[in-house]
Motif scaffolding. Structure first.
Motif, PDB file in Angstrom:
ATOM      1  N   MET A  74      -8.614  12.902   1.657  1.00  0.00           N
ATOM      2  CA  MET A  74      -9.141  13.439   0.545  1.00  0.00           C
ATOM      3  C   MET A  74      -8.221  13.158  -0.721  1.00  0.00           C
ATOM      4  O   MET A  74      -6.974  13.244  -0.516  1.00  0.00           O
ATOM      5  CB  MET A  74      -9.715  14.810   0.492  1.00  0.00           C
ATOM      6  CG  MET A  74      -8.596  15.833   0.668  1.00  0.00           C
ATOM      7  SD  MET A  74      -9.356  17.683   0.420  1.00  0.00           S
ATOM      8  CE  MET A  74      -7.800  18.451  -0.056  1.00  0.00           C
ATOM      9  N   ALA A  75      -8.735  13.297  -1.779  1.00  0.00           N
ATOM     10  CA  ALA A  75      -8.133  13.197  -3.084  1.00  0.00           C
ATOM     11  C   ALA A  75      -8.531  14.374  -3.757  1.00  0.00           C
ATOM     12  O   ALA A  75      -9.667  14.959  -3.717  1.00  0.00           O
ATOM     13  CB  ALA A  75      -8.501  12.042  -4.153  1.00  0.00           C
ATOM     14  N   LEU A  76      -7.318  15.169  -4.265  1.00  0.00           N
ATOM     15  CA  LEU A  76      -7.782  16.587  -5.029  1.00  0.00           C
ATOM     16  C   LEU A  76      -7.264  16.431  -6.484  1.00  0.00           C
ATOM     17  O   LEU A  76      -6.017  16.085  -6.419  1.00  0.00           O
ATOM     18  CB  LEU A  76      -6.876  17.669  -4.097  1.00  0.00           C
ATOM     19  CG  LEU A  76      -6.950  19.136  -4.730  1.00  0.00           C
ATOM     20  CD1 LEU A  76      -8.490  19.397  -4.626  1.00  0.00           C
ATOM     21  CD2 LEU A  76      -5.956  19.941  -4.252  1.00  0.00           C
TER      22      LEU A  76
ATOM     23  N   HIS B 206       0.845  -1.110  -0.029  1.00  0.00           N
ATOM     24  CA  HIS B 206       0.026  -0.098   0.074  1.00  0.00           C
ATOM     25  C   HIS B 206       0.742   1.331   0.115  1.00  0.00           C
ATOM     26  O   HIS B 206       0.355   2.307  -0.143  1.00  0.00           O
ATOM     27  CB  HIS B 206      -1.006  -0.135   1.287  1.00  0.00           C
ATOM     28  CG  HIS B 206      -2.174  -1.009   1.324  1.00  0.00           C
ATOM     29  ND1 HIS B 206      -2.828  -1.034   0.053  1.00  0.00           N
ATOM     30  CD2 HIS B 206      -1.899  -2.096   1.949  1.00  0.00           C
ATOM     31  CE1 HIS B 206      -3.695  -2.083   0.176  1.00  0.00           C
ATOM     32  NE2 HIS B 206      -3.315  -2.777   1.118  1.00  0.00           N
ATOM     33  N   GLY B 207       2.139   1.160   0.258  1.00  0.00           N
ATOM     34  CA  GLY B 207       3.038   2.378   0.084  1.00  0.00           C
ATOM     35  C   GLY B 207       3.219   2.759  -1.308  1.00  0.00           C
ATOM     36  O   GLY B 207       3.766   3.833  -1.487  1.00  0.00           O
TER      37      GLY B 207
ATOM     38  N   LEU C  91      -3.305  13.175  -2.843  1.00  0.00           N
ATOM     39  CA  LEU C  91      -3.863  12.650  -1.724  1.00  0.00           C
ATOM     40  C   LEU C  91      -3.133  13.462  -0.497  1.00  0.00           C
ATOM     41  O   LEU C  91      -2.378  13.695  -0.483  1.00  0.00           O
ATOM     42  CB  LEU C  91      -3.547  11.135  -1.475  1.00  0.00           C
ATOM     43  CG  LEU C  91      -3.888  10.128  -2.680  1.00  0.00           C
ATOM     44  CD1 LEU C  91      -3.419   9.009  -2.351  1.00  0.00           C
ATOM     45  CD2 LEU C  91      -5.393  10.075  -3.057  1.00  0.00           C
ATOM     46  N   PHE C  92      -4.496  13.783   0.297  1.00  0.00           N
ATOM     47  CA  PHE C  92      -4.071  14.459   1.511  1.00  0.00           C
ATOM     48  C   PHE C  92      -4.617  13.753   2.726  1.00  0.00           C
ATOM     49  O   PHE C  92      -5.832  13.122   2.481  1.00  0.00           O
ATOM     50  CB  PHE C  92      -4.632  15.801   1.572  1.00  0.00           C
ATOM     51  CG  PHE C  92      -4.215  17.078   0.708  1.00  0.00           C
ATOM     52  CD1 PHE C  92      -3.103  17.567   1.225  1.00  0.00           C
ATOM     53  CD2 PHE C  92      -4.605  16.978  -0.755  1.00  0.00           C
ATOM     54  CE1 PHE C  92      -2.536  18.869   0.161  1.00  0.00           C
ATOM     55  CE2 PHE C  92      -3.894  17.798  -1.769  1.00  0.00           C
ATOM     56  CZ  PHE C  92      -2.808  18.695  -1.007  1.00  0.00           C
TER      57      PHE C  92
ATOM     58  N   GLY D 207      -1.278  16.412  14.554  1.00  0.00           N
ATOM     59  CA  GLY D 207      -0.877  17.511  14.432  1.00  0.00           C
ATOM     60  C   GLY D 207      -0.364  18.023  13.123  1.00  0.00           C
ATOM     61  O   GLY D 207       0.316  19.131  12.770  1.00  0.00           O
ATOM     62  N   ALA D 208      -0.512  17.146  11.850  1.00  0.00           N
ATOM     63  CA  ALA D 208       0.061  17.457  10.717  1.00  0.00           C
ATOM     64  C   ALA D 208      -0.955  17.228   9.483  1.00  0.00           C
ATOM     65  O   ALA D 208      -2.153  16.897   9.611  1.00  0.00           O
ATOM     66  CB  ALA D 208       1.357  16.409  10.366  1.00  0.00           C
ATOM     67  N   ILE D 209      -0.360  17.835   8.372  1.00  0.00           N
ATOM     68  CA  ILE D 209      -1.120  17.573   7.229  1.00  0.00           C
ATOM     69  C   ILE D 209      -0.186  16.747   6.371  1.00  0.00           C
ATOM     70  O   ILE D 209       0.984  17.380   6.146  1.00  0.00           O
ATOM     71  CB  ILE D 209      -1.562  18.923   6.299  1.00  0.00           C
ATOM     72  CG1 ILE D 209      -2.471  19.778   7.476  1.00  0.00           C
ATOM     73  CG2 ILE D 209      -2.111  18.824   5.142  1.00  0.00           C
ATOM     74  CD1 ILE D 209      -2.631  21.117   6.893  1.00  0.00           C
ATOM     75  N   VAL D 210      -0.688  15.880   5.795  1.00  0.00           N
ATOM     76  CA  VAL D 210       0.385  15.122   4.964  1.00  0.00           C
ATOM     77  C   VAL D 210      -0.293  14.977   3.424  1.00  0.00           C
ATOM     78  O   VAL D 210      -1.572  14.734   3.283  1.00  0.00           O
ATOM     79  CB  VAL D 210       0.518  13.565   5.343  1.00  0.00           C
ATOM     80  CG1 VAL D 210       1.179  12.627   4.748  1.00  0.00           C
ATOM     81  CG2 VAL D 210       0.892  13.524   6.843  1.00  0.00           C
ATOM     82  N   SER D 211       0.605  15.208   2.476  1.00  0.00           N
ATOM     83  CA  SER D 211       0.146  14.894   1.336  1.00  0.00           C
ATOM     84  C   SER D 211       1.094  13.956   0.211  1.00  0.00           C
ATOM     85  O   SER D 211       2.263  13.780   0.475  1.00  0.00           O
ATOM     86  CB  SER D 211       0.227  16.163   0.592  1.00  0.00           C
ATOM     87  OG  SER D 211       1.608  16.789   0.403  1.00  0.00           O
ATOM     88  N   ARG D 212       0.466  13.354  -0.598  1.00  0.00           N
ATOM     89  CA  ARG D 212       1.156  12.461  -1.592  1.00  0.00           C
ATOM     90  C   ARG D 212       0.753  12.551  -2.970  1.00  0.00           C
ATOM     91  O   ARG D 212      -0.626  12.623  -3.424  1.00  0.00           O
ATOM     92  CB  ARG D 212       1.002  11.101  -1.233  1.00  0.00           C
ATOM     93  CG  ARG D 212       1.740  10.040  -2.267  1.00  0.00           C
ATOM     94  CD  ARG D 212       1.738   8.689  -1.708  1.00  0.00           C
ATOM     95  NE  ARG D 212       2.479   8.001  -2.517  1.00  0.00           N
ATOM     96  CZ  ARG D 212       2.540   6.731  -2.369  1.00  0.00           C
ATOM     97  NH1 ARG D 212       2.175   5.910  -1.389  1.00  0.00           N
ATOM     98  NH2 ARG D 212       3.362   5.877  -2.914  1.00  0.00           N
TER      99      ARG D 212
END
Length: 109
Positions: A102-104, A3-4, A40-41, A23-28
């Motif tokens: 979410m997906a943007l 899944h990575g 993806l967020f 405490g974070a926002i992660v994006s890929r």
């Protein structure tokens, strides 16, 4: 399937491709072309994005959780399974009410 990572042409579960961190926002970023992006967020509860604008329409697909998205100052709640089109050049912001993924998708024209 790992899944990575993912390979084009193979199915994957978007919600497992990015993890919430305290405490974070992660994006890929999955796709980054001159014509558009798919990112993806994952937002930890309480995290968010301050109001901003984008020059193109953006499509949000909620993968997990619940958030408040404001468009032109009008807040609305979005939840898992829902989609929202954020119009170009309209101020928008986001606050995660609970852990949120979410997906943007942004298509540049």
């Amino acid at each position: 399937m790992n899944h990575g990572t993912f390979e084009k042409g193979e199915k994957f579960e978007a919600g497992k491709m990015v993890e919430v961190q305290e405490g974070a926002i992660v994006s890929r970023t999955l796709i980054d072309y001159p014509t558009g992006t798919v990112t993806l967020f994952a937002f930890h509860r309480g995290q968010g994005l301050s109001e901003h604008t984008a020059p193109y329409d953006a499509l949000v697909q909620v993968l997990e959780g619940k958030a408040e998205i404001s468009l032109a100052g009008t807040p609305q709640i979005v939840e898992k399974g829902e989609w929202l089109i954020m119009p170009a050049n309209v101020p928008h912001g986001l606050r995660a009410i609970e852990d949120f993924k979410m997906a943007l998708v942004m298509i540049r024209s």
